[in-house]
Design an enzyme around this catalytic site. Structure first.
Site, PDB file in Angstrom:
ATOM      1  CB  SER A  55      46.348  30.005  35.566  1.00  0.00           C
ATOM      2  OG  SER A  55      47.423  30.849  35.252  1.00  0.00           O
ATOM      3  CD  GLU A  62      27.592  38.723  40.875  1.00  0.00           C
ATOM      4  OE1 GLU A  62      28.541  37.931  40.751  1.00  0.00           O
ATOM      5  OE2 GLU A  62      26.501  38.416  41.381  1.00  0.00           O
ATOM      6  CB  SER A  63      32.768  40.842  35.863  1.00  0.00           C
ATOM      7  OG  SER A  63      31.884  41.808  35.269  1.00  0.00           O
ATOM      8  CG  HIS A  68      47.353  34.496  36.337  1.00  0.00           C
ATOM      9  ND1 HIS A  68      46.918  33.435  35.577  1.00  0.00           N
ATOM     10  CD2 HIS A  68      46.570  35.540  35.998  1.00  0.00           C
ATOM     11  CE1 HIS A  68      45.915  33.836  34.807  1.00  0.00           C
ATOM     12  NE2 HIS A  68      45.679  35.102  35.042  1.00  0.00           N
ATOM     13  CB  CYS A  83      29.331  44.911  36.853  1.00  0.00           C
ATOM     14  SG  CYS A  83      28.534  43.373  36.435  1.00  0.00           S
TER      15      CYS A  83
END
Lengths: 136, 136
Positions: A55, A62-63, A68, A83
């Protein structure tokens, strides 16, 4: 929807199983994907599970981007949540596909404030809309 | 689809704007949400942006949970990506709603290997399906 973000949900299948279980390789590929897409990397976590699977999450300005892996199925679930207009998550997506091999299935989901009409709204750079800081 | 994970995409709106810009509070709420849902926390990253907004990601043994806040709009985008049956992401989701106030709009997306028929498949705990480790 008042759109603030774009979220690509990607299923990578028939990937190189050995690569999917290689922590360092997954970290390198996801970080490179973020850079190629033009993202600003803030911090990241990568973890190798026992008996197998990786993971990884990168927080970007930007986020975020995440992976996974299920090496036993040759499968990886990858998210590119961005974003603004400066980052192109599709560049990251295509790069991951080149690196992982196999095929990909993508869904693009808009993120933001639910509403009847779709329009992109900007971050508000000033703080006028926020509660004022309390004076101690 | 051969289903390996469940991914809740949640838009929280009309939230407490001050809370959304409070790094420590966002961290506490998301970590508590993960715990209440029965998730096993591996590691986490939380970041406060300038001029405002918080991003946070928790890697859990069952995938990840994330939050990105836009305090200027009273909005937070939250993801609960879980695999297996042990964790209930809806518990985390309802708890976040209680803590953030306002309302929530949820979409549940299945994650896994694309196919015509939906069925849940397990992690394979043995390594028989993986390439054997190379002997140095």
């Amino acid at each position: 929807m008042e759109i603030l973000g774009k979220h690509l949900l990607v299923e990578f299948t028939d990937c190189d199983r050995k690569a999917l279980n290689d922590l360092k390789r997954m970290e390198k590929i996801l970080l490179e994907a973020a850079q190629k897409a033009g993202a600003t990397i803030v911090d990241s976590i990568f973890h190798l599970y026992n008996p197998h699977g990786v993971s990884g999450v990168i927080v970007i300005a930007e986020s975020h981007m995440s992976i996974h892996t299920w090496p036993e199925y040759g499968y990886a679930a990858v998210d590119f949540f961005t974003c603004g207009e400066r980052v192109d998550p599709w560049i990251a997506c295509r790069y991951m596909n080149e690196q992982l091999g196999g095929s990909m299935n993508t869904r693009e989901v808009k993120r933001g404030i639910p509403g009847d009409v779709d329009r992109v709204i900007p971050h508000k750079p000033d703080s006028e809309t926020l509660p004022k800081k309390e004076v101690a």
